[in-house]
Design an enzyme around this catalytic site. Structure first.
Site, short mmCIF file in Angstrom:
data_model
loop_
_atom_site.label_atom_id
_atom_site.label_comp_id
_atom_site.label_asym_id
_atom_site.label_seq_id
_atom_site.Cartn_x
_atom_site.Cartn_y
_atom_site.Cartn_z
N HIS A 389 -1.48 0.67 4.47
CA HIS A 389 -0.95 -0.30 3.51
C HIS A 389 -0.45 0.40 2.24
O HIS A 389 0.70 0.22 1.82
CB HIS A 389 -2.04 -1.32 3.16
CG HIS A 389 -1.61 -2.40 2.22
ND1 HIS A 389 -1.27 -3.66 2.64
CD2 HIS A 389 -1.47 -2.40 0.87
CE1 HIS A 389 -0.92 -4.40 1.59
NE2 HIS A 389 -1.05 -3.66 0.50
N GLU A 390 -1.33 1.21 1.65
CA GLU A 390 -0.96 1.86 0.38
C GLU A 390 0.14 2.91 0.57
O GLU A 390 0.99 3.10 -0.31
CB GLU A 390 -2.19 2.48 -0.28
CG GLU A 390 -3.28 1.48 -0.65
CD GLU A 390 -2.80 0.36 -1.56
OE1 GLU A 390 -1.77 0.55 -2.25
OE2 GLU A 390 -3.43 -0.72 -1.55
N HIS A 393 3.47 1.18 0.37
CA HIS A 393 3.94 1.07 -1.02
C HIS A 393 4.51 2.40 -1.50
O HIS A 393 5.56 2.44 -2.16
CB HIS A 393 2.77 0.67 -1.94
CG HIS A 393 2.35 -0.76 -1.83
ND1 HIS A 393 3.22 -1.82 -1.97
CD2 HIS A 393 1.12 -1.32 -1.62
CE1 HIS A 393 2.56 -2.95 -1.85
NE2 HIS A 393 1.29 -2.68 -1.63
N HIS A 396 7.90 3.12 -0.05
CA HIS A 396 8.90 2.27 -0.70
C HIS A 396 9.33 2.90 -2.03
O HIS A 396 10.53 3.01 -2.32
CB HIS A 396 8.30 0.87 -0.93
CG HIS A 396 9.31 -0.19 -1.23
ND1 HIS A 396 8.98 -1.53 -1.29
CD2 HIS A 396 10.64 -0.12 -1.49
CE1 HIS A 396 10.07 -2.24 -1.57
NE2 HIS A 396 11.08 -1.41 -1.71
#
Length: 600
Positions: A389-390, A393, A396
């Site tokens: 998940h992290e 980020h 991105h």
């Protein structure tokens, strides 16, 4: 006894390399002094912003230059503080950076009003005639489109003075919820008296002991019932504040005003609610399965969070987690994987818990260098998903930094959870495909269904409640505690259906939701999750063409509006189809979990 290590005891290779931002604190101090000394340069532009194309360009470039340096100062000081929140040196640096941010915002506060006070045709003429201003076309267009909603300078000055008063409902709620609320004690699974806290409440709702779940639920909401009149008046004031600002700024509704920052039409919000209503039978089907697997004659609100499959106690080292995440993200292609390998090798990630370290996990950073990830690693499967998940980020941010100028080097909250959730979806697909252990498969399927239930169904129910409360006030009605409890109870009856006993206490749940004080925010969780689900499925089905579109999405930053950026990736959130496609995945996952339990 196992003790938490100090920061000095953590191996260097498992810490993030903040020296890539500043080699030392002295370098940070020099940049701080530079920005502080240059704030005076801004005043020279007051009253002159639209004097010429060159002047407009100069003030925009100065704003970019100082803002970029501030971003670096702010990120470094706060991440150093998060390494050890007891370190007074970095507490002071973080406080100074925050103060500088406020002064910088104040220094440039006249720029947008001066642009809006001028002639839009003049601004467009400057852009067309000066090639260097073309970079700022989207930024300036975004400013100018808000002109109908900006008041005179005197009126704006009054609104600015009112803003602190307008924060009153949020401040009061926080004081009631965080400071004044007193939760009682309950007996835990061993019969020991334990003080109920918000953190323990979540843990108790996952207890295998139904008596503990019910006691925690009953005691928790009793505390809110005692303050229901205060909290209803507080929330009513918050909604009236939203309606006031929307009317003053000449919006058709408070919903329209809230969505305008991202230039999202009201129809997107309404179609999201409609699509979720269409798939409520799938949620009810999942709840029937939950009741059956738990062996209950009836399912109560306090039975919704207990895992259907006990936690899989299999230790996963951080090295194994990195390998698993890379394998799960293989469909993204070698370019993406190469960046992630470099991230792991170049110390983007601060891995382990240490004394004083901030809890939880996040990704952060500053334009001009690579992003960072903070973890508090625990060796279990849930933390593998947290890593994926992290890193979503972080990827991105990496692609945005690499392909956009600073002015577009961030991205909207509307799209912020797409990359992180897409990574999780790809990892889940990989694990399900390669896990022969049926218990683990059930655990993963249940994990995915709970993500859907809490991120899509529950958040959309919240979003619908917000819509109803604001429409009521706009129609001249008062938000009494009875009205809000009745409205919230009916929503629960609609969303959870006949499969769940709608306990009386759930009617008071609206009173404890802090997100309601940032109106029309929670719907973004559902749209982001839906977009990520659609994108991950296309990556798996289409391969390289979908990956290329997805990398273009990651690279777009804020160079266009969120809906446009997603549309270029192949997901049109103006249509209900991405939400419907995501909910079809939910429906298919329910069927798969039913089949798994039927075979046992």
């Amino acid at each position: 006894m196992t003790t938490v290590r100090s920061r000095a005891e953590i191996p260097v290779e498992d810490t993030w390399k903040l020296e890539d931002l500043y080699p030392d604190d002295q370098a940070w101090e020099r940049e701080f002094q530079d920005v502080q000394s240059r704030l005076g340069e801004v005043e020279a532009f007051r009253g002159r912003v639209l004097e010429s194309a060159e002047t407009l360009l100069a003030v925009l470039r100065l704003e970019d230059d100082l803002s970029l340096k501030l971003e670096r100062l702010y990120a470094y000081s706060h991440m150093r503080k998060d390494e050890d929140t007891t370190n007074s040196t970095y507490l002071a640096l973080a406080d100074r950076a925050q103060g500088l941010a406020a002064r910088l915002a104040g220094a440039f506060s006249f720029v947008v009003p001066e642009i809006l006070a001028g002639d839009a045709g003049v601004v467009q003429g400057y852009i067309d005639s000066h090639s260097d201003l073309a970079l700022y076309r989207h930024k300036l267009d975004d400013i100018l489109r808000r002109k109908p909603h900006v008041l005179s300078a005197a009126e704006e000055a009054i609104l600015a003075q009112v803003s602190e008063i307008a924060q009153g409902p949020t401040t009061i709620f926080s004081m009631v919820d965080d400071a004044d609320l007193r939760l009682p004690t309950i007996r835990d699974e061993q019969g020991q008296e334990v003080e109920l806290t918000k953190g323990r409440y979540s843990q108790f709702l996952e207890s295998q002991d139904r008596r503990v779940r019910q006691d925690a639920f009953t005691a928790f909401y009793a505390a809110y019932k005692e303050r229901l009149n205060t909290l209803s008046a507080t929330y009513h004031a918050s909604v009236k504040k939203d309606v006031f600002y929307a009317r003053v700024r000449k919006y058709g509704s408070s919903l329209e005003a809230a969505l305008d920052d991202d230039r999202v039409p009201v129809e997107v919000y309404d179609s999201l609610i409609a699509a979720v209503h269409e798939f409520l039978p799938a949620l009810h089907r999942y709840l029937r399965l939950r009741k059956k697997v738990l062996g209950l004659n009836d399912l109560h609100m306090y039975d919704l969070y207990v895992p259907l499959v006990p936690e899989i106690h299999r230790e996963v080292s951080f090295d194994e987690a990195k390998k698993t995440v890379l394998e799960g993200l293989a469909p993204m292609g070698e370019e993406y994987l190469g960046v992630m390998r470099d991230a792991f090798a170049s110390r983007w990630v601060d891995v382990h818990e240490n004394r004083g370290k901030r809890g939880g996990a996040y990704s952060w950073g500053a334009y001009g260098t690579h992003p960072y990830v903070l973890l508090n690693w625990q060796p279990n499967i849930d933390n593998v998903f947290t890593l994926a998940h992290e890193m979503g980020h972080a990827m991105h941010s990496h692609y945005t930094y690499a392909h956009q100028p600073y002015v577009y080097g961030g991205y909207s909250i509307f799209v912020a959870e797409v990359a992180s959730t897409c990574n999780e979806s790809l990892l889940l697909h990989h694990l399900l495909k390669n896990t022969p252990d049926e218990a683990m498969r059930r655990y993963l399927l249940n994990h995915h269904l709970e993500q859907f239930r809490t991120t899509v169904f529950r958040q959309v129910m919240f979003a619908e409640f917000e819509k109803l409360t604001h429409e009521a006030v706009e129609a001249g009605h008062a938000l009494t505690s009875d009205w809000m409890c009745d409205t919230y109870r009916r929503l629960n009856e609609t969303y959870y259906g006949a499969e769940v006993v709608i306990d009386d206490q759930i009617a008071w749940e609206w009173a404890r939701i802090p997100h309601f004080y940032t109106a029309f925010y929670v719907y973004k969780y559902a749209t982001g999750f839906s977009a990520a689900t659609a994108l991950s499925r296309r990556i798996l089905e289409e391969g390289e063409p979908a990956v290329r579109r997805y990398l273009d999405f990651l690279s777009a930053g804020s160079s266009d509006y969120p809906l446009e950026v997603l549309a270029k990736a192949g997901v049109d959130m103006r249509s209900p189809e991405p939400v419907r496609q995501a909910l079809q995945v939910f429906e298919e996952t329910v069927a798969e979990l039913e089949k798994s339990f039927a075979g046992s």
